[in-house]
Design a protein around this motif. Structure first.
Motif, PDB file in Angstrom:
ATOM      1  N   SER A 103     -17.326 146.706   1.019  1.00  0.00           N
ATOM      2  CA  SER A 103     -16.866 145.791   2.065  1.00  0.00           C
ATOM      3  C   SER A 103     -16.073 146.476   3.175  1.00  0.00           C
ATOM      4  O   SER A 103     -16.074 146.018   4.317  1.00  0.00           O
ATOM      5  N   PHE A 104     -15.388 147.573   2.842  1.00  0.00           N
ATOM      6  CA  PHE A 104     -14.457 148.159   3.801  1.00  0.00           C
ATOM      7  C   PHE A 104     -14.840 149.564   4.268  1.00  0.00           C
ATOM      8  O   PHE A 104     -14.751 149.875   5.463  1.00  0.00           O
ATOM      9  N   VAL A 105     -15.253 150.418   3.350  1.00  0.00           N
ATOM     10  CA  VAL A 105     -15.461 151.835   3.669  1.00  0.00           C
ATOM     11  C   VAL A 105     -16.457 152.068   4.806  1.00  0.00           C
ATOM     12  O   VAL A 105     -16.202 152.910   5.676  1.00  0.00           O
ATOM     13  N   ILE A 163      -0.100 155.079   2.860  1.00  0.00           N
ATOM     14  CA  ILE A 163      -0.246 154.533   4.208  1.00  0.00           C
ATOM     15  C   ILE A 163      -0.966 153.189   4.072  1.00  0.00           C
ATOM     16  O   ILE A 163      -2.002 153.101   3.397  1.00  0.00           O
ATOM     17  N   GLN A 164      -0.417 152.153   4.683  1.00  0.00           N
ATOM     18  CA  GLN A 164      -1.123 150.875   4.724  1.00  0.00           C
ATOM     19  C   GLN A 164      -2.127 150.917   5.862  1.00  0.00           C
ATOM     20  O   GLN A 164      -1.774 151.132   7.017  1.00  0.00           O
ATOM     21  N   ILE A 165      -3.394 150.706   5.521  1.00  0.00           N
ATOM     22  CA  ILE A 165      -4.464 150.794   6.518  1.00  0.00           C
ATOM     23  C   ILE A 165      -4.679 149.462   7.217  1.00  0.00           C
ATOM     24  O   ILE A 165      -4.727 149.371   8.435  1.00  0.00           O
ATOM     25  N   THR A 166      -4.830 148.418   6.417  1.00  0.00           N
ATOM     26  CA  THR A 166      -5.094 147.098   6.995  1.00  0.00           C
ATOM     27  C   THR A 166      -4.860 146.046   5.928  1.00  0.00           C
ATOM     28  O   THR A 166      -4.409 146.355   4.812  1.00  0.00           O
ATOM     29  N   THR A 167      -5.179 144.805   6.244  1.00  0.00           N
ATOM     30  CA  THR A 167      -5.100 143.697   5.294  1.00  0.00           C
ATOM     31  C   THR A 167      -6.434 142.974   5.277  1.00  0.00           C
ATOM     32  O   THR A 167      -7.034 142.726   6.328  1.00  0.00           O
ATOM     33  N   ASP A 168      -6.917 142.677   4.095  1.00  0.00           N
ATOM     34  CA  ASP A 168      -8.134 141.880   3.950  1.00  0.00           C
ATOM     35  C   ASP A 168      -7.751 140.569   3.266  1.00  0.00           C
ATOM     36  O   ASP A 168      -6.681 140.469   2.661  1.00  0.00           O
ATOM     37  N   ARG A 169      -8.609 139.606   3.385  1.00  0.00           N
ATOM     38  CA  ARG A 169      -8.348 138.299   2.776  1.00  0.00           C
ATOM     39  C   ARG A 169      -9.462 137.981   1.786  1.00  0.00           C
ATOM     40  O   ARG A 169     -10.649 138.157   2.106  1.00  0.00           O
ATOM     41  N   ILE A 170      -9.071 137.540   0.606  1.00  0.00           N
ATOM     42  CA  ILE A 170     -10.042 137.111  -0.400  1.00  0.00           C
ATOM     43  C   ILE A 170     -10.219 135.605  -0.225  1.00  0.00           C
ATOM     44  O   ILE A 170      -9.265 134.836  -0.410  1.00  0.00           O
ATOM     45  N   GLU A 230     -20.318 142.425  -4.664  1.00  0.00           N
ATOM     46  CA  GLU A 230     -21.640 142.336  -4.050  1.00  0.00           C
ATOM     47  C   GLU A 230     -22.585 141.482  -4.884  1.00  0.00           C
ATOM     48  O   GLU A 230     -23.428 140.751  -4.353  1.00  0.00           O
ATOM     49  N   GLY A 231     -22.448 141.558  -6.217  1.00  0.00           N
ATOM     50  CA  GLY A 231     -23.274 140.724  -7.093  1.00  0.00           C
ATOM     51  C   GLY A 231     -22.937 139.256  -6.957  1.00  0.00           C
ATOM     52  O   GLY A 231     -23.833 138.395  -6.937  1.00  0.00           O
ATOM     53  N   LEU A 232     -21.648 138.933  -6.845  1.00  0.00           N
ATOM     54  CA  LEU A 232     -21.247 137.542  -6.650  1.00  0.00           C
ATOM     55  C   LEU A 232     -21.697 137.031  -5.287  1.00  0.00           C
ATOM     56  O   LEU A 232     -22.107 135.872  -5.144  1.00  0.00           O
ATOM     57  N   LYS A 233     -21.641 137.894  -4.296  1.00  0.00           N
ATOM     58  CA  LYS A 233     -22.093 137.505  -2.959  1.00  0.00           C
ATOM     59  C   LYS A 233     -23.568 137.106  -2.992  1.00  0.00           C
ATOM     60  O   LYS A 233     -23.970 136.113  -2.357  1.00  0.00           O
ATOM     61  N   ALA A 234     -24.383 137.848  -3.720  1.00  0.00           N
ATOM     62  CA  ALA A 234     -25.814 137.528  -3.810  1.00  0.00           C
ATOM     63  C   ALA A 234     -26.029 136.166  -4.469  1.00  0.00           C
ATOM     64  O   ALA A 234     -26.916 135.406  -4.071  1.00  0.00           O
ATOM     65  N   LEU A 235     -25.203 135.848  -5.465  1.00  0.00           N
ATOM     66  CA  LEU A 235     -25.320 134.552  -6.130  1.00  0.00           C
ATOM     67  C   LEU A 235     -24.877 133.419  -5.200  1.00  0.00           C
ATOM     68  O   LEU A 235     -25.481 132.344  -5.184  1.00  0.00           O
ATOM     69  N   VAL A 236     -23.815 133.652  -4.425  1.00  0.00           N
ATOM     70  CA  VAL A 236     -23.388 132.653  -3.446  1.00  0.00           C
ATOM     71  C   VAL A 236     -24.516 132.381  -2.454  1.00  0.00           C
ATOM     72  O   VAL A 236     -24.809 131.230  -2.111  1.00  0.00           O
ATOM     73  N   ALA A 237     -25.173 133.438  -1.993  1.00  0.00           N
ATOM     74  CA  ALA A 237     -26.261 133.290  -1.018  1.00  0.00           C
ATOM     75  C   ALA A 237     -27.408 132.459  -1.584  1.00  0.00           C
ATOM     76  O   ALA A 237     -28.119 131.781  -0.840  1.00  0.00           O
ATOM     77  N   LEU A 245     -14.413 136.083  -2.259  1.00  0.00           N
ATOM     78  CA  LEU A 245     -14.926 137.391  -1.863  1.00  0.00           C
ATOM     79  C   LEU A 245     -14.074 137.978  -0.741  1.00  0.00           C
ATOM     80  O   LEU A 245     -13.474 137.228   0.041  1.00  0.00           O
ATOM     81  N   PRO A 246     -14.023 139.317  -0.638  1.00  0.00           N
ATOM     82  CA  PRO A 246     -13.344 139.907   0.515  1.00  0.00           C
ATOM     83  C   PRO A 246     -13.975 139.413   1.808  1.00  0.00           C
ATOM     84  O   PRO A 246     -15.197 139.435   1.967  1.00  0.00           O
ATOM     85  N   GLU A 247     -13.155 138.948   2.722  1.00  0.00           N
ATOM     86  CA  GLU A 247     -13.672 138.411   3.981  1.00  0.00           C
ATOM     87  C   GLU A 247     -14.501 139.448   4.732  1.00  0.00           C
ATOM     88  O   GLU A 247     -15.500 139.109   5.365  1.00  0.00           O
ATOM     89  N   SER A 248     -14.092 140.718   4.635  1.00  0.00           N
ATOM     90  CA  SER A 248     -14.845 141.779   5.304  1.00  0.00           C
ATOM     91  C   SER A 248     -16.256 141.913   4.741  1.00  0.00           C
ATOM     92  O   SER A 248     -17.170 142.335   5.451  1.00  0.00           O
TER      93      SER A 248
END
Length: 301
Positions: A103-105, A163-170, A230-237, A245-248
């Motif tokens: 989701s992020f890299v 180092i804090q890079i950013t914030t994501d939302r679940i 990613e597996g849960l995302k496929a089931l949601v779809a 899921l991570p918003e990103s």
């Protein structure tokens, strides 16, 4: 033989009990005990006198302590020597959680591409527990992970910096019908819930008690577990249920109205994304990379 068995044994000697040593090594006590037993089986002798309390070593166990420490130092010294032979090579290893690797890299590497250019970045992905253990064992240059109070506790050490890079939302998401309406709605009495195993990082955070507002009568009916976001995302779809899921990870689907975030009484969770490293000597490339990140994200704050 595994190096972590030797480190476990040294931790047992330092902490004086299986429970304290297991906590120091970030594993459960049964898992820690099995690893000490594996070391004994490999050596062919009993190292711990299990008839005594508190923890007592056998004669062989006491004799092996010095050897275990020497072997561990030799292994790391050999690795450092080999690393020094290729210090001119611009490469580094980042340990990352599975979910962040997806989701992020990719977007992150695109953002920092002006610095890394054609240099080699090895992204080793695993669950958080194993990524953390590998990082603490010195298997990578950096650890990239979501932060939490538990992670802060384990990495709150004088020899580690962050180092804090950013914030994501679940966020709780559902797929959307062709007519533009969500398949699942908070107006329903219950929702089909797709979630992570409770022993996983996100599974330990996303408990039913913390996912909806107090007093809510909405029921979450767990129908599937999957450790991979990613597996849960496929089931949601597929319309199989609702997942946090991570918003990103689902930003494109949200922008294109193929998925929707469910609102109150369901809650979203904000998580910082941090990168960690040990203090001390690093390759020139890794050192310059850390300075680059410090400048980049401090200026963004």
């Amino acid at each position: 033989m595994e190096l972590k068995w030797l480190e476990d044994y040294l931790a047992l000697a330092k902490n004086g009990s299986f429970s304290k040593a297991a906590e120091a090594r970030f594993v459960t006590q049964p898992a820690f005990s099995r690893r000490i037993r594996s070391l004994e089986n490999w050596l062919g002798v009993n190292l711990v006198d299990r008839t005594q309390y508190p923890t007592t070593f056998t004669e062989a166990g006491s004799a092996f302590l010095e050897q275990a420490e020497s072997l561990t130092k030799q292994i790391y010294a050999s690795r450092n020597h080999l690393t020094s032979l290729v210090n001119d090579t611009a490469e580094m290893v980042v340990m990352s959680q599975h979910s962040l690797a997806v989701s992020f890299v990719p977007d992150w590497l695109e953002q920092i591409e002006p610095f890394i250019g054609d240099s080699l970045i090895r992204v080793n992905t695993d669950n958080l527990h194993d990524s953390l253990e590998s990082f603490l064992a010195g298997a990578g240059d950096f650890l990239l992970c979501f932060s939490s109070p538990d992670i802060f506790r384990q990495l709150d050490r004088d020899d580690i910096e962050t180092i804090q890079i950013t914030t994501d939302r679940i966020v709780p998401v559902t797929t959307v019908k062709p007519d533009g309406h969500p398949v699942y709605s908070v107006t329903q009495e219950s929702l089909r819930w797709l979630t992570y195993p409770k022993e996983s990082f996100l599974g330990s955070l996303l408990t039913p008690e913390c996912l909806s507002e107090p007093g809510s009568e909405l029921t979450l009916n767990k129908v599937c577990e999957n450790a991979l976001a990613e597996g849960l995302k496929a089931l949601v779809a597929k319309g199989y249920g609702v997942a946090w899921l991570p918003e990103s990870l689902v930003q494109n689907e949200l922008d294109e109205n193929r998925m929707a975030v469910l609102e109150s009484p369901l809650k979203s969770i904000d998580l910082d994304i941090n990168i960690y490293r040990f203090k001390g000597k690093h390759s020139d490339f890794s050192e310059r990379f850390w300075h680059y990140l410090s400048t980049l994200y401090e200026s963004a704050c």
